[in-house]
Scaffold this active site. Structure first.
Site, PDB file in Angstrom:
ATOM      1  N   GLU A   1     119.979  71.556  91.611  1.00 51.61           N
ATOM      2  CA  GLU A   1     119.862  70.448  92.567  1.00 51.61           C
ATOM      3  C   GLU A   1     120.157  69.114  91.894  1.00 51.61           C
ATOM      4  O   GLU A   1     120.658  68.191  92.531  1.00 51.61           O
ATOM      5  CB  GLU A   1     118.463  70.420  93.191  1.00 51.61           C
ATOM      6  CG  GLU A   1     118.239  71.481  94.249  1.00 51.61           C
ATOM      7  CD  GLU A   1     119.111  71.318  95.491  1.00 51.61           C
ATOM      8  OE1 GLU A   1     119.173  70.205  96.040  1.00 51.61           O
ATOM      9  OE2 GLU A   1     119.732  72.319  95.895  1.00 51.61           O
TER      10      GLU A   1
ATOM     11  N   HIS B   1     128.028  67.578  97.907  1.00 54.39           N
ATOM     12  CA  HIS B   1     126.815  68.245  97.408  1.00 54.39           C
ATOM     13  C   HIS B   1     127.140  69.649  96.878  1.00 54.39           C
ATOM     14  O   HIS B   1     126.815  69.988  95.737  1.00 54.39           O
ATOM     15  CB  HIS B   1     125.785  68.319  98.541  1.00 54.39           C
ATOM     16  CG  HIS B   1     124.500  68.998  98.174  1.00 54.39           C
ATOM     17  ND1 HIS B   1     123.377  68.313  97.799  1.00 54.39           N
ATOM     18  CD2 HIS B   1     124.163  70.314  98.109  1.00 54.39           C
ATOM     19  CE1 HIS B   1     122.395  69.159  97.518  1.00 54.39           C
ATOM     20  NE2 HIS B   1     122.851  70.394  97.709  1.00 54.39           N
ATOM     21  N   GLU B   2     127.804  70.439  97.690  1.00 55.95           N
ATOM     22  CA  GLU B   2     128.105  71.819  97.271  1.00 55.95           C
ATOM     23  C   GLU B   2     129.096  71.828  96.107  1.00 55.95           C
ATOM     24  O   GLU B   2     129.024  72.695  95.238  1.00 55.95           O
ATOM     25  CB  GLU B   2     128.630  72.653  98.447  1.00 55.95           C
ATOM     26  CG  GLU B   2     127.689  72.757  99.658  1.00 55.95           C
ATOM     27  CD  GLU B   2     126.286  73.263  99.342  1.00 55.95           C
ATOM     28  OE1 GLU B   2     126.123  74.019  98.361  1.00 55.95           O
ATOM     29  OE2 GLU B   2     125.329  72.890 100.060  1.00 55.95           O
TER      30      GLU B   2
ATOM     31  N   HIS C   1     127.169  71.699  92.982  1.00 52.86           N
ATOM     32  CA  HIS C   1     126.729  73.033  92.565  1.00 52.86           C
ATOM     33  C   HIS C   1     127.902  73.813  91.962  1.00 52.86           C
ATOM     34  O   HIS C   1     127.777  74.496  90.947  1.00 52.86           O
ATOM     35  CB  HIS C   1     126.208  73.820  93.776  1.00 52.86           C
ATOM     36  CG  HIS C   1     124.849  73.390  94.269  1.00 52.86           C
ATOM     37  ND1 HIS C   1     123.748  73.388  93.459  1.00 52.86           N
ATOM     38  CD2 HIS C   1     124.421  72.975  95.490  1.00 52.86           C
ATOM     39  CE1 HIS C   1     122.689  72.971  94.172  1.00 52.86           C
ATOM     40  NE2 HIS C   1     123.075  72.713  95.403  1.00 52.86           N
TER      41      HIS C   1
END
Lengths: 499, 499
Positions: free
Chosen positions: B294, B264-265, B268
């Site tokens: 997101e 997830h990170e 980003h």
């Protein structure tokens, strides 16, 4: 508003902003040395440049100038006076030098630093010489701008780093050092060599880390207000008395390197953690000067950290961690090895006794650069001659000779002597401390905190609200006196070598 | 100088200073979350406050205002226009609200945050209720100051986080979600439960770290321009495209937690590392919006990171690290377990399918708070009813109910929907991507870099120089359309559960 109406409080927003920017810049520098990824630096340093300029202009601007010219000093507290003195010093420095020349100088030192790195790597003084020449010329010119009647140019430079310490005092200091320490070194070199080979076996890094943390805790480093990280060159930084950080570097095949550097940096850190809350985050919220800071780090590293008494409660823990390497080494053998003297070429690796001789070489050369117009091209040869004469060693090339230190490339001419002064301050403080405390007994009983409490009471708590000379006089009852240092070295090393 | 003479270049020193302060503040925040010692925060945050205020005033001041009012937009480049738009937005926000009220509000949210922490810990909504009430009142009042003719109050709040996304569109989105996903969830709950017990065995943290680093490298996270650290709550931060940092948290008894949060990170981070050099360190040098950010993190975490194709080249490495725990688990079993659906109480621990239902609860309550003057005391009961109705679960207390999220205490009302929009953006982008790329094949062959290159080309490189709606339209050829998301969820989970 009439000018006379200014009070110190009117300065607060400027000082707050200055300190806030200082904090930001320090954190960014810290991050750069300990964590930042490889390619970040170019981008981040652009931002750092903007913040540094902003910080400078926060203090040096017409509003602040008007205020500080109008203050009625009678109305100020001691701390406010100390802060004001700092600001005035910044103004003197900044106003003396024309903006254009300052810009040229900043660009020059930035290039000189890069060229020095290259020259050191390629072992070629000649590419660096023209830059060093220009740096020296600028420094002399700038010193000339603020020349006072009774001061020589090199005095002005010395005072930039250590207020009121000039050649007169330093000449006397180094003359004594030369007279007493060089013959001592020669005697030691005739004596039986100390065996320290067990320091250079295989020492697991994780276990070293565990021990270094243990030793920092033992020394009273407060981990709620600080931390230990790793970096290429060990250093201490702080943004206030509640966040003081040290770094260490670990080598698998060198046990004392990390330990002594941790003790050294903890000395700096205890100073900063010990500054009073009212002073922290002000212009006088840090250690009083380079030399006073070094006095604390070297007190812990050398006077305390290489003593048998210090190691008595700690050594068993170290042996427990490294039974194979140290199981057969007695406490006395271990401490003796920590005090081995071996004249060599590199200042940063020097033992306690020869360290100041390295500084002496630099002091003498700096004097010649500034006061005697010596040709830059002659410096390497002079360097080598002095090393041969004082330390009995000869660099095979300039990288391990005159190119070893970064300082001159950055314009720091006049800085080296504060390292030597630090040692001398430490010995003078130690001399007084021993009259009040049984240092040896306290250490053997694991009560180092009482020694730190003593330093906190007399030195640390004041930050830079008092001048080093004032702190020294109040604590020891006398003026700066380098004799204690020389006497300390003689006694200690005559004993270590049974002379 | 006549006003008309201003060019965009005159803004540069202000923008540079603004960005430099932004960088400093981000680094200080990062340091605080990942490294700072326990007692540092109080002191450092005083400095942070000063820098934040300074940063605000760098943009919001009479000189800048005069400039931006006089610019001839025709003369500006696209990027300059985008920067100007950001600045104007800041002015609108700042000028609409009287300074005194803004100060009161800042103090209120700071206290409300502390009270929320206490209330959550002590499971007592009643101490928090009066603060939440005031926060809501302020937010409504502030929204009223900038009310436009065609916008309701809650629209204004929504647009603060996601430009041009209002209730009209969101109502439709959530209505479809309710219509399609709640029945699907009910069916899944009748189906056979997926066994994921092997995720919760004993997983050595050092090996987890090794695998997380491996996966980040595989995904194309550039370690020369970033790093992974640890913090209590995982997050991504960046100060320019050459320094992008993510954090993860490792649990010994939960294997997917760190892995999915790293993926997830990294989503980003790939976005931020992919911003073009010309844009970085400008006001439009970061991701386009919360929702667009997101969309990237959730694309990697859910659409890619929970797919069999993604794991095909990676799973053998994971089994190699944990042969005892995973040796008997097939790739298919592993991926199926990653997609287990289990309606539960806590948003941040929700699975891919139920996540948006958690957001829907918050969206509906926010609408009621702002548009319907619902009594704050009624909120917990309403919360619990909605959880029972949509997710079939009932909090036993407010800590695992309405007190679970920090957002409202900080005044962030209108923020939650951007999480849901992010998911919907991701599915819409994925739908288009699949027409051009054989995503499944690329993943199975370990060619994830080609997928990232596609996103970089169409999204990442532009930073915030284009609006999310614009990026979406240019890439997918149509307006925002949440149908793709709902269709994606249905297809995927019907397949996972064999419905």
């Amino acid at each position: 508003m009439a000018n006379k109406d200014y009070t110190f409080k009117d300065l607060t927003p400027y000082l707050d902003k200055y300190m806030a920017l200082q904090t930001a810049i320090s954190i960014m520098d810290w991050d750069d040395s300990t964590a930042a990824p490889e390619e970040a630096s170019e981008y981040t340093s652009k931002m750092l440049g903007i913040l540094s300029q902003e910080q400078f202009m926060t203090l040096i601007n017409p509003q602040v100038k008007e205020m500080i010219e109008q203050f009625d000093e009678e109305q100020l507290s001691l701390t406010e006076k100390a802060v004001l003195k700092r600001i005035r010093k910044e103004y003197e420095k900044s106003e003396a030098i024309p903006a254009k020349e300052k810009r040229e100088y900043t660009e020059l030192t930035s290039r000189a630093f890069n060229i020095w790195q290259k020259a050191k790597k390629e072992n070629d003084f000649s590419v660096y010489a023209p830059y060093l020449k220009k740096v020296i010329a600028f420094r002399k010119k700038f010193a000339g701008y603020s020349q006072k009647e009774d001061a020589k140019l090199y005095d002005i430079l010395l005072e930039e780093y250590e207020e009121s310490f000039r050649m007169k005092e330093l000449d006397r200091f180094f003359a004594k050092l030369k007279e007493e320490i060089i013959p001592l070194l020669k005697k030691i070199e005739q004596a039986e060599e100390i065996d320290d080979s067990f320091f250079y076996l295989d020492y697991d890094i994780e276990k070293q880390k565990e021990f270094n943390r243990y030793i920092a805790e033992y020394m009273g480093f407060d981990f709620k207000r600080g931390l230990i990280a790793e970096s290429e060159h060990p250093f201490t930084t702080n943004w206030h008395n509640h966040d003081v950080r040290i770094t260490t570097r670990y080598y698998k095949d060198n046990l004392p390197s990390a330990i002594l550097s941790t003790i050294h940096e903890c000395g700096h850190a205890l100073y900063e953690q010990g500054v009073r809350d009212e002073l922290t985050q002000t212009l006088v919220g840090e250690g009083a000067s380079c030399a006073m800071h070094e006095s604390q780090s070297r007190f812990y590293e050398n006077i305390i950290g290489r003593s048998e008494a210090f190691w008595e409660p700690l050594y068993p823990k170290l042996v427990e961690l490294f039974p194979e390497q140290l199981g057969n080494i007695s406490l006395q053998q271990f401490v003796r090895a920590l005090n081995k003297v071996k004249a060599d070429l590199i200042r940063t690796e020097a033992d306690e006794l020869t360290y100041c001789l390295h500084i002496m070489v630099r002091y003498e050369l700096e004097k010649q650069m500034i006061e005697e117009n010596i040709a830059v091209d002659e410096l390497p040869e002079l360097w080598n001659q002095k090393y041969a004469e004082y330390l009995g060693v000869s660099p095979e090339n300039d990288s391990e000779g005159i190119l070893q230190d970064v300082h001159w490339s950055m314009g720091d001419i006049g800085y080296f002597p504060s390292y030597a002064l630090g040692n001398a301050f430490a010995a003078q403080i130690y001399n007084t401390m021993k009259k009040e405390l049984d240092v040896d007994k306290l250490l053997r009983e694991g009560r180092i905190s009482e020694i730190t409490a003593y330093l906190r009471k007399h030195i640390h708590q004041y930050g830079a609200s008092k001048e080093p000379r004032e702190l020294l006089k109040e604590l020891t009852g006398e003026e700066f006196n380098p004799d204690y240092y020389i006497q300390y070295l003689k006694e200690k090393f005559e004993q270590v070598y049974g002379l």
